[in-house]
Scaffold this motif. Structure first.
Motif, mmCIF file in Angstrom:
data_model
loop_
_atom_site.group_PDB
_atom_site.id
_atom_site.type_symbol
_atom_site.label_atom_id
_atom_site.label_comp_id
_atom_site.label_asym_id
_atom_site.label_seq_id
_atom_site.Cartn_x
_atom_site.Cartn_y
_atom_site.Cartn_z
ATOM 1 N N SER A 196 -12.449 4.790 8.887
ATOM 2 C CA SER A 196 -12.327 6.141 8.313
ATOM 3 C C SER A 196 -10.876 6.529 8.061
ATOM 4 N N ARG A 197 -10.013 5.547 7.845
ATOM 5 C CA ARG A 197 -8.623 5.822 7.465
ATOM 6 C C ARG A 197 -8.527 5.910 5.947
ATOM 7 N N ALA A 198 -7.884 6.949 5.477
ATOM 8 C CA ALA A 198 -7.746 7.148 4.034
ATOM 9 C C ALA A 198 -6.655 6.227 3.477
ATOM 10 N N TYR A 199 -6.883 5.710 2.302
ATOM 11 C CA TYR A 199 -5.877 4.911 1.603
ATOM 12 C C TYR A 199 -6.058 5.092 0.101
ATOM 13 N N LEU A 200 -5.006 4.795 -0.648
ATOM 14 C CA LEU A 200 -5.024 4.927 -2.094
ATOM 15 C C LEU A 200 -5.063 3.527 -2.702
ATOM 16 N N PRO A 201 -6.139 3.156 -3.396
ATOM 17 C CA PRO A 201 -6.216 1.805 -3.969
ATOM 18 C C PRO A 201 -5.008 1.495 -4.852
ATOM 19 N N GLY A 202 -4.441 0.327 -4.648
ATOM 20 C CA GLY A 202 -3.253 -0.090 -5.385
ATOM 21 C C GLY A 202 -1.969 0.139 -4.627
ATOM 22 N N TYR A 203 -1.981 1.059 -3.679
ATOM 23 C CA TYR A 203 -0.782 1.405 -2.904
ATOM 24 C C TYR A 203 -1.065 1.135 -1.429
ATOM 25 N N ILE A 204 -1.307 -0.122 -1.131
ATOM 26 C CA ILE A 204 -1.649 -0.546 0.216
ATOM 27 C C ILE A 204 -0.677 -1.631 0.657
ATOM 28 N N GLY A 205 -0.617 -1.874 1.959
ATOM 29 C CA GLY A 205 0.316 -2.839 2.493
ATOM 30 C C GLY A 205 -0.139 -4.270 2.294
ATOM 31 N N LEU A 206 0.824 -5.168 2.124
ATOM 32 C CA LEU A 206 0.580 -6.606 2.069
ATOM 33 C C LEU A 206 1.138 -7.233 3.342
ATOM 34 N N ASN A 207 0.354 -8.060 3.955
ATOM 35 C CA ASN A 207 0.736 -8.637 5.237
ATOM 36 C C ASN A 207 1.920 -9.591 5.082
ATOM 37 N N ASP A 208 2.930 -9.409 5.946
ATOM 38 C CA ASP A 208 4.064 -10.338 6.001
ATOM 39 C C ASP A 208 3.701 -11.452 6.978
ATOM 40 N N ILE A 209 3.148 -12.533 6.451
ATOM 41 C CA ILE A 209 2.615 -13.592 7.300
ATOM 42 C C ILE A 209 3.719 -14.256 8.109
ATOM 43 N N LYS A 210 4.826 -14.543 7.462
ATOM 44 C CA LYS A 210 5.958 -15.157 8.160
ATOM 45 C C LYS A 210 7.251 -14.554 7.637
ATOM 46 N N ARG A 211 7.696 -15.026 6.472
ATOM 47 C CA ARG A 211 8.913 -14.498 5.845
ATOM 48 C C ARG A 211 8.686 -14.345 4.342
ATOM 49 N N ASN A 212 7.559 -13.784 3.962
ATOM 50 C CA ASN A 212 7.189 -13.709 2.546
ATOM 51 C C ASN A 212 7.352 -12.314 1.954
ATOM 52 N N ASP A 213 8.186 -11.461 2.576
ATOM 53 C CA ASP A 213 8.337 -10.106 2.038
ATOM 54 C C ASP A 213 9.003 -10.113 0.667
ATOM 55 N N HIS A 214 9.837 -11.145 0.359
ATOM 56 C CA HIS A 214 10.471 -11.205 -0.949
ATOM 57 C C HIS A 214 9.446 -11.484 -2.046
ATOM 58 N N MET A 215 8.317 -12.102 -1.698
ATOM 59 C CA MET A 215 7.247 -12.320 -2.673
ATOM 60 C C MET A 215 6.301 -11.131 -2.736
ATOM 61 N N ASN A 216 6.147 -10.415 -1.630
ATOM 62 C CA ASN A 216 5.274 -9.244 -1.626
ATOM 63 C C ASN A 216 5.759 -8.169 -2.595
ATOM 64 N N VAL A 217 7.070 -7.944 -2.656
ATOM 65 C CA VAL A 217 7.586 -6.888 -3.541
ATOM 66 C C VAL A 217 7.374 -7.263 -5.009
ATOM 67 N N ILE A 218 7.429 -8.550 -5.325
ATOM 68 C CA ILE A 218 7.176 -8.984 -6.706
ATOM 69 C C ILE A 218 5.704 -8.811 -7.049
#
Length: 531
Positions: free
Chosen positions: A178-200
């Motif tokens: 029951s947590r509200a979220y906005l589709p398209g504006y959700i977090g992407l999991n940083d599995i190890k060191r992939n934050d530079h790919m998440n922003v792209i």
């Protein structure tokens, strides 16, 4: 006389036998109707008025195990391979524990799991069909539709049309908790060191033409695996019916690792600009694109044309040491045209010393001052020889480099700007901390393009802004680098427009006045639309 008494005795016994046989006679067999829609039995030969109808509840065998499904443990974001054989062929997901197994035959791992663990409901990860094992019969129940939608979301043109409008902001979704979220504006999991790919990934999935193309796609044939997984990730990011208000890009990034031959890896920090260039060209190739204009959705969205004027630099005997090279109108100039997917922008070098009142600790420049590179007048020096070779070649008056001037011949619908913050020397990789001041809306590119058509606007609005954060100083520290993306919500517009800052799983609404304060590395801008 005796004969008469014997006859009466026989008649009495016969009557008792008839009464006994009538009492011991079994009840009439109930006739089962052939019509499954009827829930009553009727005795043969009797009418509805004479006999009471016996009602019973129709319990289907397929419903027996549906109450064992645990939606809280279901996670379809990871690569769909068997947890035992590591094969991706004919894989099924257990809806009780969430593990993946191969096959559903008698000798399969899913069959063995259903017997040993007493887990009976499985879903085919390719077709989304549900089966009960070990019996092996299919299940078709409306209550399972939400699981199929999370596994393989589908979109229509009507649902996609509202994603870039303020209507999208007025309809938040809710996950299982029951947590509200906005589709398209959700977090992407940083599995190890992939934050530079998440922003792209976030930046590309908020560009309307590319986003709509991926959401409406139905890749079920022999399309490249990278294209299939990128489209699947886009559908998950924009899914309004998620079980968890976050998505893991693991499945897509695993294919990126394979397709790039290990150049872009989950456990290694990298450069988002390099990843963006590789991804755009790879998607263009996978979509069947060629060198022709508009041969794919990538080229029709991002490709523009650049006019380059080049002139060789000659050492003049009468030139001083501090004289800057410049164009000579009396010498030949080579003019060439080159397509581009994004424009690289150079930043001025930061000052070595701060002034008396310490105002130049972090320098600031206007975006128009750095975009002057593309006005067709500003000259850029391209050195062909290193400084160590300068004395060797100068005595022969050979070319030490090239002078170049740039101007856009044709602008694309969406422009990607790359601000070059990092430079390498023989010792370290330096970072330029200069802050760029830029407008969120209405950045005019009229001075940087040759005679644009009257029907096309040269004003561009900011859609996505990628910033870099690390320790203070001028040396780049990859190990302590944080990448963030600022995204304009649903097209924005007016004073009340919303912006979101996304850093891996952190999603926060931010003030638009704070966006330009970061060390911007990438910007995505689209043709201006009236709010």
């Amino acid at each position: 006389m005796s004969s008469v008494l014997q006859k009466r005795l026989d008649d009495t016994l016969n009557e008792n036998d008839e009464q006994l046989s009538e009492a011991e006679r079994p009840a009439k067999r109930m006739k089962v109707t052939e019509d499954p829609s009827l829930d009553a039995f009727q005795p043969s030969g009797e009418s509805d008025e004479d006999e009471e109808i016996v009602q019973f509840e129709d319990v289907r065998s397929s419903d027996l195990y549906l109450d064992t499904i645990n939606r809280a443990v279901l996670d379809f974001d990871f690569e769909k391979v068997c947890s035992v054989s590591l094969s991706n062929v004919n894989t099924y997901g257990c809806l009780v524990c969430g593990k993946y197994f191969q096959g559903r035959g008698r000798k399969s791992y899913a069959y063995a799991h259903s017997i040993h663990e007493d887990h009976h409901v499985f879903i085919n990860l390719e077709t989304t069909k549900v089966y009960v094992l070990p019996d092996g019969y299919p299940v078709s129940d409306p209550s399972l539709e939400d699981i199929s939608y999370v596994l393989a979301p589908t979109f229509t043109r009507d649902s996609v049309a509202t994603l870039s409008s303020p209507v999208h902001l007025a309809k938040p979704s809710y996950d299982l908790a029951s947590r509200a979220y906005l589709p398209g504006y959700i977090g992407l999991n940083d599995i190890k060191r992939n934050d530079h790919m998440n922003v792209i990934i976030h930046s590309l999935l908020h560009i309307p033409p590319l986003r709509d193309f991926l959401l409406l796609s139905n890749f079920r044939g022999k399309e490249p695996e990278l294209l299939k997984r990128f489209a699947a990730l886009a559908k998950k990011v924009w899914n309004p019916r998620l079980f968890k208000s976050q998505v893991s890009p693991h499945e897509f990034l695993q294919e990126v690792n394979r397709a790039s031959a290990g150049k872009f890896r989950l456990e290694q920090q990298g450069d988002p600009v390099e990843f963006l260039g590789w991804l755009l060209n790879r998607l263009h190739k996978d979509l069947g694109g060629t060198k022709k204009k508009n041969s794919s959705i990538i080229f029709s969205t991002f490709q523009g044309e650049l006019r380059v004027e080049t002139q060789h630099v000659l050492i003049r005997p009468d030139s001083g040491e501090n004289d800057k090279p410049r164009f000579d109108i009396d010498r030949d100039t080579k003019v060439s045209e080159s397509p581009f997917l994004f424009l690289a922008v150079d930043l001025p070098p930061p000052p070595l010393f701060q002034d008396a009142v310490e105002k130049n600790i972090i320098p600031q420049v206007s975006i128009h001052s750095v975009l002057a590179k593309y006005d067709g007048k500003t000259t850029q020096v391209r050195t062909l020889f290193s400084s160590a070779d300068r004395g060797l070649h100068s005595r022969y008056q050979e070319s030490l480099g090239q002078l170049r001037r740039f101007k856009c011949k044709r602008l694309s619908r969406y422009i990607i700007l790359h601000f070059k913050r990092f430079t390498k020397n023989a010792f370290v990789e330096e970072k330029n901390p200069t802050i760029i001041n830029f407008p969120l809306r209405g950045l005019d590119f009229k001075s940087y393009v040759d005679a644009p058509p009257d029907e096309l606007s040269t004003l561009y609005d900011l859609i996505a802004n990628v910033t870099h954060e690390s320790v203070a100083g001028t040396t780049r520290d990859k190990e302590n680098t944080v990448w963030k993306a600022h995204l304009r919500a649903a097209g924005g517009g007016g004073e009340g427009e919303k912006w979101f800052m996304i850093q891996d799983l952190i999603v926060e609404e931010t003030r638009k006045e704070m966006i330009f304060l970061g060390e911007t590395v990438l910007q995505v801008r689209g043709v201006h639309r009236a709010p």
